[in-house]
Design a protein around this motif. Structure first.
Motif, PDB file in Angstrom:
ATOM      1  N   ASP A 120      -4.442   6.879  -9.400  1.00 13.28           N
ATOM      2  CA  ASP A 120      -5.414   5.815  -9.128  1.00 13.28           C
ATOM      3  C   ASP A 120      -4.760   4.560  -8.570  1.00 13.28           C
ATOM      4  O   ASP A 120      -5.395   3.782  -7.861  1.00 13.28           O
ATOM      5  N   SER A 147       0.824  -1.212   0.000  1.00 14.77           N
ATOM      6  CA  SER A 147       0.000   0.000   0.000  1.00 14.77           C
ATOM      7  C   SER A 147       0.854   1.255   0.000  1.00 14.77           C
ATOM      8  O   SER A 147       0.553   2.228  -0.694  1.00 14.77           O
ATOM      9  N   SER A 171      -2.685   4.303  -6.253  1.00 13.33           N
ATOM     10  CA  SER A 171      -2.634   4.333  -4.787  1.00 13.33           C
ATOM     11  C   SER A 171      -3.921   3.786  -4.179  1.00 13.33           C
ATOM     12  O   SER A 171      -3.888   3.052  -3.190  1.00 13.33           O
ATOM     13  N   ILE A 172      -5.041   4.112  -4.804  1.00 10.60           N
ATOM     14  CA  ILE A 172      -6.327   3.615  -4.301  1.00 10.60           C
ATOM     15  C   ILE A 172      -6.437   2.112  -4.514  1.00 10.60           C
ATOM     16  O   ILE A 172      -6.802   1.358  -3.606  1.00 10.60           O
ATOM     17  N   TYR A 173      -6.101   1.674  -5.725  1.00 12.82           N
ATOM     18  CA  TYR A 173      -6.216   0.250  -6.047  1.00 12.82           C
ATOM     19  C   TYR A 173      -5.248  -0.603  -5.227  1.00 12.82           C
ATOM     20  O   TYR A 173      -5.598  -1.693  -4.789  1.00 12.82           O
ATOM     21  N   THR A 187      -4.010   0.102  -2.223  1.00  9.03           N
ATOM     22  CA  THR A 187      -4.427   0.071  -0.824  1.00  9.03           C
ATOM     23  C   THR A 187      -5.625  -0.849  -0.618  1.00  9.03           C
ATOM     24  O   THR A 187      -5.618  -1.703   0.276  1.00  9.03           O
ATOM     25  N   LEU A 188      -6.653  -0.684  -1.436  1.00  8.52           N
ATOM     26  CA  LEU A 188      -7.832  -1.546  -1.304  1.00  8.52           C
ATOM     27  C   LEU A 188      -7.509  -2.997  -1.633  1.00  8.52           C
ATOM     28  O   LEU A 188      -7.985  -3.917  -0.964  1.00  8.52           O
TER      29      LEU A 188
END
Length: 118
Positions: free
Chosen positions: A53, A44, A55-57, A59-60
């Motif tokens: 984007d 993450s 960073s979001i993908y 982390t999730l």
């Protein structure tokens, strides 16, 4: 440092309360969750540093993979090793929660914009 603190609390409970609070083989679960949380955090953190984007993908994705791997580990552990199921669930969920809380705290501090005012 957080792992040491959490480990010290578990060690204290194991020495004072015994098997009524800490299951036998707890340190295997603790070590597995520590390595799993560290891996998810690093993935993450790399995604956050790349930005956008990704960073979001990242982390999730890391959180979902961590959850699925941890629950798979719990299922395999419960089916292969004979332990008190209630003590295992309490120990596992509390350890998972504390590691996840630390991961969220560390990631949120990395997401915060630095104060540039002088």
């Amino acid at each position: 440092m957080y792992v040491s603190l959490l480990g010290a609390v578990a060690f204290y409970l194991e020495r004072t309360k015994g098997e009524e609070w800490i299951m036998p083989g707890y340190w295997l679960v603790f070590s597995f969750l520590a390595v799993l949380t560290w891996s998810a955090f690093v993935f993450s953190w790399i995604g956050i540093k790349k930005g956008g984007d990704f960073s979001i993908y990242s982390t999730l994705g890391a959180m979902i993979v961590k959850l699925l791997v941890a629950m798979s580990f719990a299922l395999i552990y419960l089916t292969k090793i004979n332990v008190d199921k209630m003590i295992f669930v309490i120990d596992f969920i509390s350890t998972y929660f504390f590691f996840s809380a630390f991961e969220m705290w560390a990631l949120l501090t990395n997401l915060r914009h630095p104060n540039k005012s002088k």
